[in-house]
Design an enzyme around this catalytic site. Structure first.
Site, PDB file in Angstrom:
ATOM      1  N   THR A   1       0.998  -1.184  -0.144  1.00  0.00           N
ATOM      2  CA  THR A   1       0.037   0.066  -0.045  1.00  0.00           C
ATOM      3  C   THR A   1       0.872   1.267   0.102  1.00  0.00           C
ATOM      4  O   THR A   1       0.423   2.205  -0.668  1.00  0.00           O
ATOM      5  CB  THR A   1      -0.947  -0.134   1.178  1.00  0.00           C
ATOM      6  OG1 THR A   1      -1.569  -1.179   1.073  1.00  0.00           O
ATOM      7  CG2 THR A   1      -1.859   1.226   1.245  1.00  0.00           C
TER       8      THR A   1
ATOM      9  N   SER B   1       2.424   2.841  -7.274  1.00  0.00           N
ATOM     10  CA  SER B   1       2.369   3.818  -8.229  1.00  0.00           C
ATOM     11  C   SER B   1       1.253   4.915  -7.944  1.00  0.00           C
ATOM     12  O   SER B   1       1.156   6.107  -8.462  1.00  0.00           O
ATOM     13  CB  SER B   1       1.857   3.486  -9.892  1.00  0.00           C
ATOM     14  OG  SER B   1       2.855   2.669 -10.184  1.00  0.00           O
TER      15      SER B   1
ATOM     16  N   ILE C   1      -1.758   5.234  -8.281  1.00  0.00           N
ATOM     17  CA  ILE C   1      -2.861   5.683  -9.482  1.00  0.00           C
ATOM     18  C   ILE C   1      -4.040   5.039  -9.256  1.00  0.00           C
ATOM     19  O   ILE C   1      -4.251   3.920  -8.795  1.00  0.00           O
ATOM     20  CB  ILE C   1      -2.408   5.166 -10.941  1.00  0.00           C
ATOM     21  CG1 ILE C   1      -0.875   5.517 -11.134  1.00  0.00           C
ATOM     22  CG2 ILE C   1      -3.230   5.540 -12.098  1.00  0.00           C
ATOM     23  CD1 ILE C   1      -0.645   6.986 -11.241  1.00  0.00           C
TER      24      ILE C   1
ATOM     25  N   HIS D   1      -6.695   3.821 -11.205  1.00  0.00           N
ATOM     26  CA  HIS D   1      -6.835   3.369 -12.935  1.00  0.00           C
ATOM     27  C   HIS D   1      -8.434   3.643 -13.603  1.00  0.00           C
ATOM     28  O   HIS D   1      -9.317   3.516 -12.712  1.00  0.00           O
ATOM     29  CB  HIS D   1      -6.270   2.116 -12.942  1.00  0.00           C
ATOM     30  CG  HIS D   1      -4.996   1.817 -12.704  1.00  0.00           C
ATOM     31  ND1 HIS D   1      -4.262   2.472 -13.639  1.00  0.00           N
ATOM     32  CD2 HIS D   1      -4.206   1.203 -11.762  1.00  0.00           C
ATOM     33  CE1 HIS D   1      -2.756   1.980 -13.256  1.00  0.00           C
ATOM     34  NE2 HIS D   1      -2.796   1.382 -12.107  1.00  0.00           N
TER      35      HIS D   1
ATOM     36  N   VAL E   1      -0.240 -13.683  12.506  1.00  0.00           N
ATOM     37  CA  VAL E   1      -0.747 -14.956  12.397  1.00  0.00           C
ATOM     38  C   VAL E   1      -0.034 -16.162  12.169  1.00  0.00           C
ATOM     39  O   VAL E   1       0.793 -16.059  11.384  1.00  0.00           O
ATOM     40  CB  VAL E   1      -2.025 -14.749  11.235  1.00  0.00           C
ATOM     41  CG1 VAL E   1      -2.725 -16.228  11.321  1.00  0.00           C
ATOM     42  CG2 VAL E   1      -2.951 -13.628  11.478  1.00  0.00           C
TER      43      VAL E   1
ATOM     44  N   ARG F   1       4.282  -6.799  -5.515  1.00  0.00           N
ATOM     45  CA  ARG F   1       2.906  -6.930  -6.176  1.00  0.00           C
ATOM     46  C   ARG F   1       2.519  -8.504  -5.737  1.00  0.00           C
ATOM     47  O   ARG F   1       3.168  -9.604  -5.828  1.00  0.00           O
ATOM     48  CB  ARG F   1       2.747  -6.864  -7.538  1.00  0.00           C
ATOM     49  CG  ARG F   1       3.416  -5.630  -8.146  1.00  0.00           C
ATOM     50  CD  ARG F   1       3.254  -5.668  -9.671  1.00  0.00           C
ATOM     51  NE  ARG F   1       4.026  -4.298 -10.593  1.00  0.00           N
ATOM     52  CZ  ARG F   1       5.337  -4.391 -10.661  1.00  0.00           C
ATOM     53  NH1 ARG F   1       5.984  -5.391 -10.432  1.00  0.00           N
ATOM     54  NH2 ARG F   1       5.772  -3.330 -11.449  1.00  0.00           N
TER      55      ARG F   1
ATOM     56  N   GLU G   1      -3.213  -7.136  -7.023  1.00  0.00           N
ATOM     57  CA  GLU G   1      -2.225  -6.555  -7.601  1.00  0.00           C
ATOM     58  C   GLU G   1      -2.782  -5.423  -8.349  1.00  0.00           C
ATOM     59  O   GLU G   1      -4.216  -5.303  -8.488  1.00  0.00           O
ATOM     60  CB  GLU G   1      -1.593  -7.295  -8.549  1.00  0.00           C
ATOM     61  CG  GLU G   1      -2.350  -8.263  -9.715  1.00  0.00           C
ATOM     62  CD  GLU G   1      -1.371  -8.909 -10.780  1.00  0.00           C
ATOM     63  OE1 GLU G   1      -0.882  -8.290 -11.347  1.00  0.00           O
ATOM     64  OE2 GLU G   1      -2.050 -10.084 -10.974  1.00  0.00           O
TER      65      GLU G   1
END
Length: 479
Positions: A41, A45, A47, A49, A172, A309, A335
């Protein structure tokens, strides 16, 4: 005993927490790190999208379109930096112009509004610094830029005010189910819940396999970036993409909401925790970026970073309730466009929980707005009133970003308090400027130690264990 346990406090987990906070549900978010939004996070980028890239019929296409609109609404409501600047997918040959046509048709099928293809003349008028080799571009005006960590933090903080608990520094270790109750083993004891939402990012497959059969596999994929100084922030007006390929959306050049320029990423297989940068990766990014925008001055780079990712072989989100384990919901493979989609996905997760048997009674009174005093953006009159109310707002600590002591103190006492120097940075931008905390970092460290009443040596840079001070020199001074 909780009604719902959410594993992971990235953008997806925080989005689910925000939506569950609207109901009379006892929910907890379990996060192994010492803050929210410290994984993918915070390293992407940034963005939102448009939705022209995902294949029609996929979950990515569905949630990207929904999330694009919902993100804008939430950012306004929760006072999160967001700008709708639009995107251009640039073609450098007649062959790539065919790709633009394909993306145009795909976008129309997905329901993306206002798409059009610009010729070279129009492109040069709108983006004078674009390469002379660019021959056309697909324009998607609904694309935006956001501060992803602030977005996650905003939803997390509001969810806390609505009763959701966050257990940080809680990893966890295992999950079992007894008498319709999930028993979640952690380093801090057992947590029991009637339902589990697995939003563990690059570890989502491992969490799933703690309790269920293997149904998907995360293949971590690293991307490296340059963050440029504000001197480069106006070089382009839109998010500049190159034509996508099998590795992803390619290297982009984009303004950020804070006025910088971001350049990247590359795409390479990696370990889930590998956020190192490499000469090879950054050289690749640089070479590709100047193909789009030749005038980027890489001497103005103020930071390099990498994000990982949560990619799967299916190249689609893995969102479903386990067939054999009622009440266990996977939210994996988030992703790109995961950031764009997360808030829309969260609303459907709540519906899935309800369909699975969770009682969803809406709360009558909830906190659904948030406001942050950002000193540098206030008028002189507003600044004067704030300083009169709290003199700490009159002391500038971070000169690059004009961040005051009052803002830093506030960051340390918000619903999810900052406990590290980078956690303060994520909340109020102290240390985000050209010197990257070189001057203000020690002062921020002192304020954290004072406000949290802890020794200076216990203040980490970011995650637990990233100590800055390790001991004393012979004369008694800190080193």
């Amino acid at each position: 005993m909780y009604d719902v346990a959410i594993i992971g406090a990235g953008i997806t987990g925080c989005s689910i927490a925000y939506e569950l906070g609207k109901y009379n549900v006892k929910a907890v978010v379990i996060e192994k790190e010492n803050d929210v939004s410290v994984g993918t996070t915070k390293a992407n980028s940034a963005i939102i999208h448009g939705g022209y890239d995902p294949k029609p019929g996929t979950l990515m296409a569905k949630y990207n379109i929904q999330g694009n609109k919902y993100t804008k609404e939430l950012c306004k409501k929760l006072d999160v930096p967001f700008k709708q600047i639009g995107a251009l997918v640039v073609a450098f040959s007649e062959e790539e112009k065919k790709t633009l046509e394909e993306l145009l048709e795909r976008g129309k099928e997905n329901g993306v509004p206002d798409l059009e293809i610009w010729d070279q003349k129009k492109l040069r008028e709108e983006e004078p610094n674009i390469s002379d080799e660019a021959v056309a571009a697909l324009s998607s005006p609904n694309v935006g830029i956001v501060s992803p960590w602030e977005f996650a933090l905003a939803m997390a903080e509001v969810s806390v005010e609505n009763g959701v608990e966050f257990k940080l520094n809680t990893e966890v270790k295992g999950i079992s189910k007894e008498n319709d109750v999930f028993k979640i083993e952690t380093n801090n004891g057992v947590i029991e819940a009637g339902y589990v939402c697995n939003a563990a990012g690059v570890y989502a497959d491992k969490v799933n396999e703690m309790c269920n059969e293997k149904t998907f596999e995360i293949t971590p994929n690293k991307g490296e970036y340059y963050l440029m100084d504000k001197s480069q922030g106006t070089l382009v007006n839109h998010v500049i993409f190159q034509c996508p390929n099998e590795k992803g959306k390619g290297v982009l050049v984009s303004p950020t909401v804070h006025g910088n320029l971001i350049v990247g990423p590359d795409s390479q297989p990696s370990a889930a925790n590998d956020v190192s940068t490499t000469r090879e990766g950054l050289d690749f990014v640089r070479t590709k970026a100047v193909k789009s925008v030749p005038g980027i001055n890489f001497r103005e780079s103020i930071r390099n970073f990498a994000g990982v990712r949560a990619r799967t072989k299916m190249h689609d989100f893995q969102i479903y309730e386990d067939k054999k384990n009622k009440g266990f919901i996977n939210v994996g493979g988030m992703e790109s466009p995961g950031l764009s989609s997360a808030c829309a996905v969260a609303r459907d997760i709540v519906k899935m929980l309800g369909n699975s048997g969770l009682s969803l009674e809406e709360k009558k009174n909830i906190v659904d707005e948030r406001h942050i005093d950002r000193f540098k953006h206030l008028s002189h009159e507003e600044r004067a009133k704030l300083v009169e109310k709290d003199p700490a707002y009159g002391k500038i600590i971070c000169r690059c970003e004009t961040i005051t002591e009052g803002e830093i103190v506030h960051a340390l006492h918000r619903p999810i308090p900052a406990t590290s120097i980078d956690a303060v940075k994520r909340r109020c931008n102290a240390g985000m400027g050209r010197c990257q905390g070189g001057f203000c970092g020690p002062r921020v460290q002192e304020i954290i130690a004072r406000e949290l009443n802890i020794p200076l040596a216990e203040v980490p840079q970011d995650r637990l264990g990233t100590n800055i001070i390790t001991g004393e020199t012979k004369d008694g001074g800190a080193q």
